[in-house]
Design an enzyme around this catalytic site. Structure first.
Site, PDB file in Angstrom:
ATOM      1  N   LYS A   1       1.016  -1.219   0.046  1.00 39.45           N
ATOM      2  CA  LYS A   1       0.075   0.044  -0.018  1.00 39.45           C
ATOM      3  C   LYS A   1       0.908   1.333   0.013  1.00 39.45           C
ATOM      4  CE  LYS A   1      -1.614   1.750   4.215  1.00 39.45           C
ATOM      5  NZ  LYS A   1      -1.395   3.008   4.401  1.00 39.45           N
ATOM      6  N   ASN A   2       1.712   1.232   0.994  1.00 40.40           N
ATOM      7  CA  ASN A   2       2.751   2.465   0.905  1.00 40.40           C
ATOM      8  C   ASN A   2       3.580   2.806  -0.013  1.00 40.40           C
ATOM      9  OD1 ASN A   2       1.258   3.077   3.280  1.00 40.40           O
ATOM     10  ND2 ASN A   2       2.683   2.423   4.937  1.00 40.40           N
TER      11      ASN A   2
ATOM     12  N   CYS B   1      -5.396   8.252   9.054  1.00 38.44           N
ATOM     13  CA  CYS B   1      -5.321   7.579  10.258  1.00 38.44           C
ATOM     14  C   CYS B   1      -5.185   8.582  11.485  1.00 38.44           C
ATOM     15  CB  CYS B   1      -4.139   6.599  10.623  1.00 38.44           C
ATOM     16  SG  CYS B   1      -4.566   4.723   9.747  1.00 38.44           S
TER      17      CYS B   1
ATOM     18  N   ARG C   1      -0.073  14.860  12.675  1.00 41.11           N
ATOM     19  CA  ARG C   1       0.387  14.732  11.291  1.00 41.11           C
ATOM     20  C   ARG C   1       0.406  15.995  10.404  1.00 41.11           C
ATOM     21  NH1 ARG C   1      -1.808   9.130   9.100  1.00 41.11           N
ATOM     22  NH2 ARG C   1       0.120   8.878   8.039  1.00 41.11           N
TER      23      ARG C   1
ATOM     24  N   ASP D   1       4.278   1.042  12.178  1.00 43.66           N
ATOM     25  CA  ASP D   1       3.066   0.155  11.534  1.00 43.66           C
ATOM     26  C   ASP D   1       3.149  -1.324  12.017  1.00 43.66           C
ATOM     27  OD1 ASP D   1       3.465   1.851   8.328  1.00 43.66           O
ATOM     28  OD2 ASP D   1       2.856   2.459  10.367  1.00 43.66           O
TER      29      ASP D   1
ATOM     30  N   ARG E   1      -8.726  -0.557   4.514  1.00 39.91           N
ATOM     31  CA  ARG E   1      -7.963   0.315   3.897  1.00 39.91           C
ATOM     32  C   ARG E   1      -6.381   0.006   3.448  1.00 39.91           C
ATOM     33  NH1 ARG E   1      -6.326   4.310   7.528  1.00 39.91           N
ATOM     34  NH2 ARG E   1      -4.823   4.854   5.437  1.00 39.91           N
TER      35      ARG E   1
END
Ligand code: EPZ
Length: 419
Positions: free
Chosen positions: A26-27, A119, A124, A308, A400
């Site tokens: 995903k990242n 998230c 952030r 993570d 997600r």
């Protein structure tokens, strides 16, 4: 794809056996999809994961006028786009909408974005992104809730980051693609996903080097050509499945995954008794009985222990033999899963960024809430070990980033279903 009210119903106690083909990262794929608008010719991204964040990125790209045809591979055609303003509502659905800032500035010398969603694991801010762009000559103004960036005065130069932010590194790398001369980014993030983005951009004819080290060099180019690119596998998904096996017991084979990207986790799991074997791009993990606690888990930027993986590791420590100290150094509010684990009988004390986890012999099933992506994954792992029924609410958080999670676990022998 999931609906807002989906839940997981888990009956704990089954060990895990079998093999899994690890999904694409995903990242890695999110900044790559954003970077696709740098090219004015159609490109192909291979094996794009069927996850909610990707679908939200597709919606943002389509809103910009990008043509997308996706089955497992995606044909992306940004040749005709002229719009450099991101849809505010769509930006709120995805932290990674910020990854379009650099490519829009590189292509149009203008960009209008909104503060991204994502998230809820801390404030952030995006100051490192904006400060870096200002150092390259971008003029930034706030109008209502939009951030307007004028890059007509952009020039190549040197940007020193105050903190090796993954997102800021990736955005600045893409923003400098077409600037005449050489741009140097110093104190950058070294994550494997940053290296993958560099490799993707170079596969279109960019001239970037140094990703994976603390300094990245970008030599400006005039234009790009088409490409077919396969992003890396998802080290966090692979890690989650390794911890799942450590917590339940059993033996699984993870296929098509690069163990080098998971060395800090592999070291921790091996140190408490998991047997981990590597054969080419396969990882075999075997776990038997109750494991000892890991003394200290200190989340760091890569190659340190990934933030993570913190929630999943907390679930394992909750049932391990001994006391474990967890320090969350990357995000300031990433312990929401702790109170849910306490509902299941875990013994956890929180003090600011430190969690002291005293392992208990058993957890008991309970209704718990997923509060973000990795917290949700950690609760699923706890449910696989707990006595009786566990209900995980807000599964959309998990969708997600995890493709087909419940069916992958079911195929490994878990008693889990989506309701
Ligand atoms: C990326 O987020 C990942 N997301 C995150 O994964 C991951 O947790 C994080 O890197 C750290 O590894 C994607 O790649 C899509 P950062 P990002 O900028 O880029 C502060 C998951 O679960 N900071 O490296 O947002 C920030 O608040 C997600 O898959 C500033 O202060 O992370 C944080 O405390 C969650 N100012 C720290 O730096 C800025 O301008 C690290 O953030 C930017 C960041």
């Amino acid at each position: 794809m999931s609906t807002f009210n989906d839940k997981f119903l888990i009956v704990g106690g089954n060990e895990l056996y079998g093999e899994v083909d690890v999904q694409t990262s995903k990242n890695a794929v999110l900044p790559i999809l954003a970077g696709s608008i740098l090219c004015d010719k159609p490109i192909v991204i291979k094996d794009v994961p069927n996850i909610l964040d990707v679908h939200n990125m597709f919606a943002i790209l389509r809103d910009l006028g990008v043509k997308l045809e996706c089955d497992k591979d995606c044909v992306i055609d940004a040749s005709d786009i002229t719009n450099f303003t991101l849809n505010q509502d769509l930006c709120k659905t995805l932290r990674s909408s910020i990854f379009l800032l650099g490519p829009l500035l590189a292509r149009f010398k203008r960009a209008v974005i909104s503060f991204p969603g994502g998230c809820d694991i801390g404030n952030r801010p995006i100051d490192l992104h904006l400060n870096g762009l200002q150092k390259l000559g971008v003029k930034i103004t706030n109008r209502h809730s939009q951030i307007c960036c004028d890059g007509r005065g952009m020039k190549s130069g040197i940007v020193q980051l105050d903190f090796p932010s993954v997102g800021a590194t990736e955005n600045l790398m893409m923003s400098a693609m077409f600037l005449k001369g050489t741009t140097k980014l110093i104190n950058v993030a070294k994550e494997p996903e940053v290296v993958d983005l560099q490799n993707f951009l170079n596969s279109m004819g960019a001239s970037i080097s140094g990703a994976g080290t603390a300094e990245i060099t970008i030599n400006g180019v005039n234009n790009l050509h088409s490409t077919q690119y396969a992003p890396i596998d998802d080290r966090i998904v692979a890690g989650t499945l390794m911890i799942a096996t450590a917590i339940t017991g059993g033996k699984i084979k993870l296929k098509h995954t690069n163990f080098k990207n998971n060395q800090s986790l592999i070291a921790k799991l091996s140190s408490v008794g998991c047997q981990i074997d590597i054969k080419r791009d396969n990882i075999y993990i075997t776990s038997k009985g109750r494991l000892n606690s890991v003394d200290l888990i200190d989340t760091q930027v890569y190659p340190g222990f990934p933030t993570d993986m913190q929630a999943q590791m907390m679930s394992l420590q909750a049932v391990s033999n001994g006391v474990s100290i967890i320090c969350e150094n990357v995000f300031e509010n990433r312990y929401k899963h702790a109170k849910e684990l306490i509902k299941m009988g875990a013994d956890i004390i929180l003090r600011d960024r430190v969690a002291v986890v005293k392992g208990v012999a058993e957890l008991n099933g309970a209704p718990v809430d997923a509060t973000d992506l990795r917290a949700g994954a950690g609760l699923v792992l706890a449910g696989l070990k707990a006595n009786g029924y566990t209900t995980i609410n807000n599964v959309y958080h998990i969708d997600r980033g995890y493709e087909n999670f419940e069916n992958i676990l079911k195929d490994l022998g878990a008693d889990i279903k989506r309701v």
